[in-house]
Design a protein around this motif. Structure first.
Motif, PDB file in Angstrom:
ATOM      1  N   VAL A 167      52.421 -42.142  -2.197  1.00 24.47           N
ATOM      2  CA  VAL A 167      52.420 -42.843  -0.917  1.00 24.47           C
ATOM      3  C   VAL A 167      51.005 -42.721  -0.365  1.00 24.47           C
ATOM      4  CG1 VAL A 167      53.347 -42.852   1.444  1.00 24.47           C
ATOM      5  CG2 VAL A 167      54.846 -42.325  -0.504  1.00 24.47           C
ATOM      6  N   ASP A 168      50.442 -43.840   0.089  1.00 23.95           N
ATOM      7  CA  ASP A 168      49.076 -43.816   0.608  1.00 23.95           C
ATOM      8  C   ASP A 168      49.061 -43.187   2.000  1.00 23.95           C
ATOM      9  OD1 ASP A 168      48.305 -45.032  -1.679  1.00 23.95           O
ATOM     10  OD2 ASP A 168      47.946 -47.009  -0.816  1.00 23.95           O
ATOM     11  N   SER A 225      52.604 -38.115   5.213  1.00 26.74           N
ATOM     12  CA  SER A 225      53.121 -39.478   5.056  1.00 26.74           C
ATOM     13  C   SER A 225      54.194 -39.518   3.974  1.00 26.74           C
ATOM     14  CB  SER A 225      51.989 -40.456   4.730  1.00 26.74           C
ATOM     15  OG  SER A 225      51.516 -40.283   3.399  1.00 26.74           O
ATOM     16  N   GLY A 226      54.023 -38.734   2.912  1.00 24.49           N
ATOM     17  CA  GLY A 226      55.044 -38.693   1.872  1.00 24.49           C
ATOM     18  C   GLY A 226      56.326 -38.053   2.366  1.00 24.49           C
ATOM     19  N   ALA A 240      57.908 -40.556   4.661  1.00 26.76           N
ATOM     20  CA  ALA A 240      58.478 -41.679   3.907  1.00 26.76           C
ATOM     21  C   ALA A 240      59.817 -41.291   3.307  1.00 26.76           C
ATOM     22  CB  ALA A 240      57.506 -42.122   2.816  1.00 26.76           C
ATOM     23  N   SER A 246      63.234 -42.888   4.879  1.00 30.01           N
ATOM     24  CA  SER A 246      63.965 -43.785   3.985  1.00 30.01           C
ATOM     25  C   SER A 246      65.357 -43.272   3.651  1.00 30.01           C
ATOM     26  CB  SER A 246      63.165 -43.992   2.693  1.00 30.01           C
ATOM     27  OG  SER A 246      61.919 -44.608   2.962  1.00 30.01           O
ATOM     28  N   TYR A 261      55.629 -49.313   6.932  1.00 26.53           N
ATOM     29  CA  TYR A 261      54.610 -48.757   6.040  1.00 26.53           C
ATOM     30  C   TYR A 261      55.193 -47.673   5.141  1.00 26.53           C
ATOM     31  CZ  TYR A 261      50.112 -46.878   4.493  1.00 26.53           C
ATOM     32  OH  TYR A 261      49.051 -46.477   3.733  1.00 26.53           O
ATOM     33  N   LEU A 262      56.114 -46.861   5.673  1.00 22.55           N
ATOM     34  CA  LEU A 262      56.660 -45.732   4.926  1.00 22.55           C
ATOM     35  C   LEU A 262      58.049 -46.047   4.371  1.00 22.55           C
ATOM     36  CD1 LEU A 262      55.497 -42.872   7.312  1.00 22.55           C
ATOM     37  CD2 LEU A 262      54.371 -43.709   5.242  1.00 22.55           C
ATOM     38  N   LEU A 294      60.250 -46.690   1.397  1.00 21.39           N
ATOM     39  CA  LEU A 294      60.242 -46.510  -0.050  1.00 21.39           C
ATOM     40  C   LEU A 294      60.869 -47.679  -0.797  1.00 21.39           C
ATOM     41  CD1 LEU A 294      61.069 -42.695  -0.419  1.00 21.39           C
ATOM     42  CD2 LEU A 294      58.830 -43.824  -0.407  1.00 21.39           C
ATOM     43  N   LEU A 302      57.941 -49.949  -1.080  1.00 20.40           N
ATOM     44  CA  LEU A 302      56.882 -49.356  -1.900  1.00 20.40           C
ATOM     45  C   LEU A 302      57.253 -49.381  -3.384  1.00 20.40           C
ATOM     46  CD1 LEU A 302      55.823 -46.322   0.312  1.00 20.40           C
ATOM     47  CD2 LEU A 302      54.454 -48.339  -0.239  1.00 20.40           C
ATOM     48  N   GLN A 303      58.510 -49.129  -3.705  1.00 19.49           N
ATOM     49  CA  GLN A 303      58.867 -49.137  -5.123  1.00 19.49           C
ATOM     50  C   GLN A 303      58.817 -50.554  -5.701  1.00 19.49           C
ATOM     51  OE1 GLN A 303      62.833 -47.303  -5.179  1.00 19.49           O
ATOM     52  NE2 GLN A 303      63.728 -49.281  -5.675  1.00 19.49           N
ATOM     53  N   GLU A 355      46.367 -51.385  -1.884  1.00 17.30           N
ATOM     54  CA  GLU A 355      46.357 -50.056  -2.489  1.00 17.30           C
ATOM     55  C   GLU A 355      44.989 -49.389  -2.320  1.00 17.30           C
ATOM     56  OE1 GLU A 355      47.503 -46.721  -3.877  1.00 17.30           O
ATOM     57  OE2 GLU A 355      48.918 -48.359  -3.565  1.00 17.30           O
TER      58      GLU A 355
END
Length: 415
Positions: A67-68, A73-74, A77, A81, A250-251, A253, A256-257, A270
């Motif tokens: 996760v950026d 943030s991870g 996220a 989620s 933004y967070l 998942l 993001l996936q 990215e």
């Protein structure tokens, strides 16, 4: 108009629990030319990173990607989620970052139930398992390595209790990934978050994460496709009936996936250079070998502890659950801890950390993580620490610390 000086940061020996010194090979990787985020050469690097993260997380999970953002943030996220408003969440707290998990879960609208242990100790995993069976939470969130206290929580058996009760187990392994064993599959962990800036020796800015099919099922049930990305005929635009979509964009998942999948559905731009750095940090860790890397961290910890004890310093916390990558030292009575830290930095270029909350002003925290975990750093720190403590009037056994550390190295030397 003011003329600004060219950037030239001072060289430091960073012996904190993070951030740590960055491996020179990672610094070189960060300087490479930019590629577009959908350039096949770049997406191949993304795929490499996913493969290496699976190996470092010790998992066969499909999803393992960064996760950026910083490590938080991870964590956010994963919790954002996986937690729906009204979910019951169990958080065992034994330091500052357990309180952070409580804070984030509460912001997600969870009903949070906590267990609390004195700082400097950890829980018997059986007590956590009993609480899981008693409380029947939808999710359990626990810190693996608590850098505020230098303790590591045993996790074996907690995942099994979560499977019995159909709870998800989310683990903060920010401080341990790459420096201590993190057995995602063997310990039955549903989602695990790591950090780039600690034992992987990459700058802060990416949060490696992995999660299994159990976690993915809940994430997909809450999936909502961003309006500007929708095309005619696209399926599953909104969450399943009766489910609440993931609050963060933004967070998220679920989104993001999609970006990390073969679909490459655009989410955000990215962080090209940071991905170069993370990929190189993972490559270096795997080249060293995880077991050898864990052994290196234990060896330098042993030398550091031997030196500190020979000097006459008292270590903080229960030694049976001490982290191999963080050593907490009690500040002697009458000694100004911040003055000691300041002199170490100004005179020797060595940085160590203070602590938080109830331990603020009571302990120093010394990190031996990643590229900072080296013999020269340990020996320099012990010599400098002894000199600075003596300068502050502390009662120390001069000349003993470095000799004790050398004894450890000579008994089984490792670079």
């Amino acid at each position: 108009m003011r003329a600004y000086a060219e950037l030239s940061p001072s060289p430091r020996s960073i012996m904190t629990p993070g951030p740590v010194e960055v491996d020179p090979r990672v610094l070189r990787a960060l300087s490479y030319p930019i590629l577009g985020q959908f350039d096949p050469e770049f997406t191949a690097l993304m795929n490499d990173t996913m493969e290496m993260l699976r190996l470092v997380f010790r998992t066969d999970n499909r999803w393992a990607y960064p996760v950026d953002g910083t490590s938080r943030s991870g964590i956010e996220a994963a919790l954002t989620s996986l937690i729906e408003p009204g979910d019951k969440v169990l958080v065992p707290i034994y330091g500052r970052f357990g309180h952070l998990l409580h804070e984030i879960a509460e912001r997600c609208g969870a009903e949070v139930v906590t267990l609390e242990q004195a700082w400097g100790r950890v829980f018997d995993p059986a007590d956590i398992a009993d609480a899981i069976r008693r409380e029947r939470p939808q999710l359990v969130a626990v810190v693996h390595g608590e850098t505020s206290t230098g303790r590591v929580q045993p996790l074996d058996g907690i995942g099994a209790a979560c499977r019995e009760t159909d709870a998800l187990l989310v683990v903060d392994a920010v401080a341990t990934l790459g420096g201590m064993p993190v057995e995602t599959d063997a310990w039955q962990l549903d989602a695990v978050v790591g950090g780039s800036q600690k034992c992987l020796s990459v700058p802060s800015g990416m949060a490696p994460i992995t999660y299994n099919a159990r976690a993915e099922a809940k994430i997909l049930a809450r999936k909502r496709v961003e309006r500007g990305l929708r095309v005619p005929g696209m399926a599953n635009l909104e969450p399943a009936e009766g489910r609440r979509f993931i609050q963060s964009n933004y967070l998220d998942l679920a989104q993001l996936q999609d970006y990390w999948s073969a679909a490459r559905l655009n989410h955000h731009t990215e962080m090209t250079c940071m991905l170069y750095g993370l990929r190189e940090g993972l490559r270096i860790a795997l080249q060293e070998g995880l077991e050898a890397r864990w052994a290196r961290h234990r060896r330098h910890e042993a030398a550091l502890v031997a030196g500190l004890e020979a000097m006459g310093m008292r270590l903080f916390g229960d030694s049976s659950c001490k982290m191999a990558v963080v050593t907490c030292v009690e500040i002697p009575e009458g000694i100004d801890g911040e003055s000691v830290r300041a002199m170490l930095l100004s005179m020797f270029g060595i940085e160590i950390a203070n602590s938080f909350g109830p331990l603020k002003g009571r302990i120093w925290r010394i990190g031996t993580m990643g590229y900072s975990c080296r013999r020269d750093n340990v020996l320099r720190l012990l010599g400098a620490f002894e000199a600075v403590l003596a300068r502050h009037g502390a009662s120390v056994k001069t000349g003993a610390a470095v000799q004790a550390a050398l004894d450890v190295y000579e008994a089984g030397e490792i670079e």
